[in-house]
Design a protein around this motif. Structure first.
Motif, PDB file in Angstrom:
ATOM      1  N   ALA A 111       0.859  -1.182   0.000  1.00 33.85           N
ATOM      2  CA  ALA A 111       0.000   0.000   0.000  1.00 33.85           C
ATOM      3  C   ALA A 111       0.893   1.228   0.000  1.00 33.85           C
ATOM      4  O   ALA A 111       1.848   1.312   0.780  1.00 33.85           O
ATOM      5  CB  ALA A 111      -0.932   0.010   1.210  1.00 33.85           C
ATOM      6  N   THR A 114       0.109   7.986  -2.903  1.00 28.48           N
ATOM      7  CA  THR A 114       0.569   8.559  -4.174  1.00 28.48           C
ATOM      8  C   THR A 114      -0.189   9.854  -4.453  1.00 28.48           C
ATOM      9  O   THR A 114      -1.183  10.168  -3.781  1.00 28.48           O
ATOM     10  CB  THR A 114       0.343   7.567  -5.322  1.00 28.48           C
ATOM     11  OG1 THR A 114      -1.061   7.535  -5.646  1.00 28.48           O
ATOM     12  CG2 THR A 114       0.815   6.172  -4.947  1.00 28.48           C
ATOM     13  N   TYR A 116      -2.242  10.290  -6.609  1.00 26.98           N
ATOM     14  CA  TYR A 116      -3.554   9.934  -7.148  1.00 26.98           C
ATOM     15  C   TYR A 116      -4.439   9.256  -6.105  1.00 26.98           C
ATOM     16  O   TYR A 116      -5.552   8.850  -6.412  1.00 26.98           O
ATOM     17  CB  TYR A 116      -3.381   9.006  -8.352  1.00 26.98           C
ATOM     18  CG  TYR A 116      -2.309   9.490  -9.294  1.00 26.98           C
ATOM     19  CD1 TYR A 116      -2.534  10.569 -10.142  1.00 26.98           C
ATOM     20  CD2 TYR A 116      -1.042   8.895  -9.314  1.00 26.98           C
ATOM     21  CE1 TYR A 116      -1.544  11.038 -10.994  1.00 26.98           C
ATOM     22  CE2 TYR A 116      -0.048   9.354 -10.167  1.00 26.98           C
ATOM     23  CZ  TYR A 116      -0.300  10.432 -10.999  1.00 26.98           C
ATOM     24  OH  TYR A 116       0.679  10.894 -11.841  1.00 26.98           O
ATOM     25  N   ARG A 119      -2.903   3.733  -3.130  1.00 25.25           N
ATOM     26  CA  ARG A 119      -2.966   2.626  -4.075  1.00 25.25           C
ATOM     27  C   ARG A 119      -2.485   1.349  -3.406  1.00 25.25           C
ATOM     28  O   ARG A 119      -1.474   1.352  -2.691  1.00 25.25           O
ATOM     29  CB  ARG A 119      -2.149   2.931  -5.334  1.00 25.25           C
ATOM     30  CG  ARG A 119      -2.845   3.949  -6.236  1.00 25.25           C
ATOM     31  CD  ARG A 119      -2.060   4.280  -7.474  1.00 25.25           C
ATOM     32  NE  ARG A 119      -2.912   4.983  -8.443  1.00 25.25           N
ATOM     33  CZ  ARG A 119      -2.472   5.458  -9.604  1.00 25.25           C
ATOM     34  NH1 ARG A 119      -1.195   5.312  -9.948  1.00 25.25           N
ATOM     35  NH2 ARG A 119      -3.305   6.080 -10.429  1.00 25.25           N
ATOM     36  N   VAL A 121      -1.963  -3.030  -3.885  1.00 22.56           N
ATOM     37  CA  VAL A 121      -1.894  -4.231  -4.703  1.00 22.56           C
ATOM     38  C   VAL A 121      -1.917  -5.441  -3.782  1.00 22.56           C
ATOM     39  O   VAL A 121      -1.304  -5.434  -2.716  1.00 22.56           O
ATOM     40  CB  VAL A 121      -0.624  -4.262  -5.590  1.00 22.56           C
ATOM     41  CG1 VAL A 121       0.645  -4.303  -4.748  1.00 22.56           C
ATOM     42  CG2 VAL A 121      -0.659  -5.461  -6.542  1.00 22.56           C
ATOM     43  N   ALA A 147       3.065   2.900  -9.337  1.00 21.34           N
ATOM     44  CA  ALA A 147       1.989   3.513  -8.570  1.00 21.34           C
ATOM     45  C   ALA A 147       2.173   5.015  -8.446  1.00 21.34           C
ATOM     46  O   ALA A 147       1.184   5.762  -8.365  1.00 21.34           O
ATOM     47  CB  ALA A 147       1.922   2.883  -7.174  1.00 21.34           C
ATOM     48  N   HIS A 148       3.411   5.494  -8.451  1.00 21.43           N
ATOM     49  CA  HIS A 148       3.674   6.932  -8.356  1.00 21.43           C
ATOM     50  C   HIS A 148       3.715   7.595  -9.726  1.00 21.43           C
ATOM     51  O   HIS A 148       3.486   8.812  -9.824  1.00 21.43           O
ATOM     52  CB  HIS A 148       5.008   7.169  -7.641  1.00 21.43           C
ATOM     53  CG  HIS A 148       5.004   6.788  -6.198  1.00 21.43           C
ATOM     54  ND1 HIS A 148       4.488   7.589  -5.206  1.00 21.43           N
ATOM     55  CD2 HIS A 148       5.446   5.660  -5.574  1.00 21.43           C
ATOM     56  CE1 HIS A 148       4.619   7.001  -4.027  1.00 21.43           C
ATOM     57  NE2 HIS A 148       5.201   5.826  -4.222  1.00 21.43           N
ATOM     58  N   LEU A 153      -5.015   3.517 -13.056  1.00 25.50           N
ATOM     59  CA  LEU A 153      -4.728   2.147 -12.635  1.00 25.50           C
ATOM     60  C   LEU A 153      -4.432   1.246 -13.820  1.00 25.50           C
ATOM     61  O   LEU A 153      -3.665   0.281 -13.699  1.00 25.50           O
ATOM     62  CB  LEU A 153      -5.905   1.585 -11.837  1.00 25.50           C
ATOM     63  CG  LEU A 153      -6.006   1.953 -10.355  1.00 25.50           C
ATOM     64  CD1 LEU A 153      -7.178   1.234  -9.727  1.00 25.50           C
ATOM     65  CD2 LEU A 153      -4.719   1.630  -9.618  1.00 25.50           C
ATOM     66  N   VAL A 156      -0.837   1.310 -14.441  1.00 28.15           N
ATOM     67  CA  VAL A 156      -0.109   0.548 -13.424  1.00 28.15           C
ATOM     68  C   VAL A 156      -0.151  -0.942 -13.756  1.00 28.15           C
ATOM     69  O   VAL A 156       0.862  -1.640 -13.691  1.00 28.15           O
ATOM     70  CB  VAL A 156      -0.693   0.805 -12.028  1.00 28.15           C
ATOM     71  CG1 VAL A 156       0.024  -0.041 -10.986  1.00 28.15           C
ATOM     72  CG2 VAL A 156      -0.592   2.278 -11.668  1.00 28.15           C
ATOM     73  N   LEU A 197      -5.758  -4.578  -8.004  1.00 23.35           N
ATOM     74  CA  LEU A 197      -5.277  -3.213  -7.822  1.00 23.35           C
ATOM     75  C   LEU A 197      -6.430  -2.338  -7.346  1.00 23.35           C
ATOM     76  O   LEU A 197      -7.516  -2.362  -7.933  1.00 23.35           O
ATOM     77  CB  LEU A 197      -4.722  -2.654  -9.135  1.00 23.35           C
ATOM     78  CG  LEU A 197      -3.346  -3.135  -9.595  1.00 23.35           C
ATOM     79  CD1 LEU A 197      -3.010  -2.518 -10.945  1.00 23.35           C
ATOM     80  CD2 LEU A 197      -2.277  -2.809  -8.583  1.00 23.35           C
ATOM     81  N   GLU A 199      -7.511   1.737  -5.792  1.00 21.92           N
ATOM     82  CA  GLU A 199      -7.150   3.134  -5.568  1.00 21.92           C
ATOM     83  C   GLU A 199      -8.236   3.770  -4.711  1.00 21.92           C
ATOM     84  O   GLU A 199      -9.420   3.760  -5.078  1.00 21.92           O
ATOM     85  CB  GLU A 199      -7.030   3.877  -6.896  1.00 21.92           C
ATOM     86  CG  GLU A 199      -6.679   5.348  -6.746  1.00 21.92           C
ATOM     87  CD  GLU A 199      -6.573   6.032  -8.100  1.00 21.92           C
ATOM     88  OE1 GLU A 199      -5.593   5.756  -8.820  1.00 21.92           O
ATOM     89  OE2 GLU A 199      -7.494   6.819  -8.446  1.00 21.92           O
ATOM     90  N   ARG A 201      -9.516   7.183  -3.214  1.00 19.52           N
ATOM     91  CA  ARG A 201      -9.379   8.618  -3.393  1.00 19.52           C
ATOM     92  C   ARG A 201      -9.740   9.351  -2.105  1.00 19.52           C
ATOM     93  O   ARG A 201     -10.350   8.780  -1.194  1.00 19.52           O
ATOM     94  CB  ARG A 201     -10.252   9.074  -4.558  1.00 19.52           C
ATOM     95  CG  ARG A 201      -9.851   8.404  -5.877  1.00 19.52           C
ATOM     96  CD  ARG A 201     -10.761   8.788  -7.013  1.00 19.52           C
ATOM     97  NE  ARG A 201     -10.393   8.072  -8.240  1.00 19.52           N
ATOM     98  CZ  ARG A 201     -11.082   8.147  -9.376  1.00 19.52           C
ATOM     99  NH1 ARG A 201     -12.185   8.893  -9.446  1.00 19.52           N
ATOM    100  NH2 ARG A 201     -10.672   7.464 -10.433  1.00 19.52           N
TER     101      ARG A 201
END
Length: 351
Positions: A111, A114, A116, A119, A121, A147-148, A153, A156, A197, A199, A201
């Motif tokens: 984890a 980032t 965004y 994130r 996995v 991820a950065h 996604l 990624v 994956l 993300e 927010r």
């Protein structure tokens, strides 16, 4: 500088000489008169054989112990401890091994905070041992960079897929050079990785792309009716990475929204596939539902509770490695605002 090479005896010599000695003693016993000296010689021969075998066994045990130490170090470097909190997300991870001596498995998770969002996995490599840990290193290393760098996604996931393909090709070439005459592409069709994956927010919206991995569970502390633990996921996942090329369009879509106090539970398929002595599967949803009924959700406590329930259900005899990852949205809680309570199933306010 002149380097000298130590002369190593062939492995068979360690056992051949004592065995020949014993055979000679037996032959002497058959053709010679009985005597105390002969019996003593036989005893010495047997003792020498035992010492040789014991010495060989001790060397093997030392080599195995060194291999375990190296494996444990590699595992700690790859699956480094997760931070307790990332951008308002409290998280915890845990792992159960199928064997006490199997320090190296194929489960992976990470984890990262980032630009965004947070994130995550989670994946599962086919197989165990050093072969699997090499694949884990390739996937995790790619994720920690992509991820950065990647705004979406989908980007990624494509980076992870390319890293996996490079790793498999390089390993196949190395195996072909080590064993001439073998098929260079032999390992490419046998290795795959399930990948999920996510993300998260800042507004709590969770988007996901799934390649053959189990969908996560959402623990809702604000659900007043029905189960508080529910699997979230839309449609069938893509095939695992390594089996087929990725399609031109990747289905990255909103998965759920984490309200303050809600949590996500990610797991590998070993959790739901675990069976008891009668063959009954582990009731992961029911166990998580009982945990979610105890607000607030503490990720580390969820991990400990599920692991204990798994070990009780299986009697400590796991059939596969099990990885768990719990993420809780505590953004409002961190500012001193408790989530709005609702009535529990008994009609009383939940505490």
């Amino acid at each position: 500088m002149i380097r000298t090479r130590a002369v190593r005896r062939p492995r068979g010599v360690v056992f051949a000489l004592p065995v020949l000695w014993v055979l000679g003693v037996v032959a002497w016993e058959l053709v010679s008169p009985r005597g105390e000296g002969v019996h003593l010689l036989a005893i010495v021969a047997v003792a020498a054989t035992g010492c040789a075998v014991t010495g060989r066994r001790r060397r093997l045990l030392r080599e195995l112990e060194r291999a375990r130490e190296v494996a444990a170090t590699a595992q700690r470097v790859l699956l480094r401890p997760l931070p307790p909190r990332l951008d308002g997300i409290t998280l915890a991870g845990g792992h159960l091994s199928v064997s006490e001596g199997a320090l190296v498995g194929g489960d992976l998770y990470e984890a990262l905070a980032t630009p965004y969002g947070v994130r995550i996995v989670m994946g599962d490599v086919r197989g165990h041992g050093l072969t699997a840990i090499g694949t884990v290193a390739a996937v995790l290393g790619s994720f920690r960079e992509a991820a950065h760098d990647e705004p979406a996604l989908a980007g990624v996931l494509r980076r992870l897929d390319r890293a996996l393909q490079r790793h498999l090709c390089e390993r196949a070439r190395a195996e072909a050079q080590a064993r001439p005459g073998t098929e260079q592409e032999r390992g490419l069709g046998e290795e795959f990785v399930t990948v999920l994956l996510l993300e998260i927010r800042p507004d709590g919206l969770v988007t996901a792309v799934n390649c053959g991995h189990p969908w996560p569970y959402r623990l809702s502390v604000t659900a007043c009716e029905g189960p508080r633990a529910a699997a979230v996921g839309r449609g069938d996942p893509l095939p695992p990475l390594g089996l087929f090329p990725l399609p031109p369009e990747l289905p990255v879509a909103p998965l759920t929204r984490l309200l303050p106090g809600d949590a996500l539970v990610l797991h590998t398929d070993g959790a739901e596939d675990a069976r008891d002595a009668d063959g009954a599967f582990f009731p992961l949803a029911g166990v998580l539902d009982a945990v979610a009924d105890r607000a607030p959700v503490v990720p580390a406590a969820v991990i400990e509770h599920v692991q204990s329930a798994l070990l009780r259900h299986t009697g400590g005899r796991l059939s596969d490695d099990i990885a768990l990852l719990v993420l809780s949205n505590d953004r409002c809680l961190a500012q001193g605002r408790e989530p709005r309570p609702c009535l529990a199933r008994s009609g009383r306010p939940r505490r």
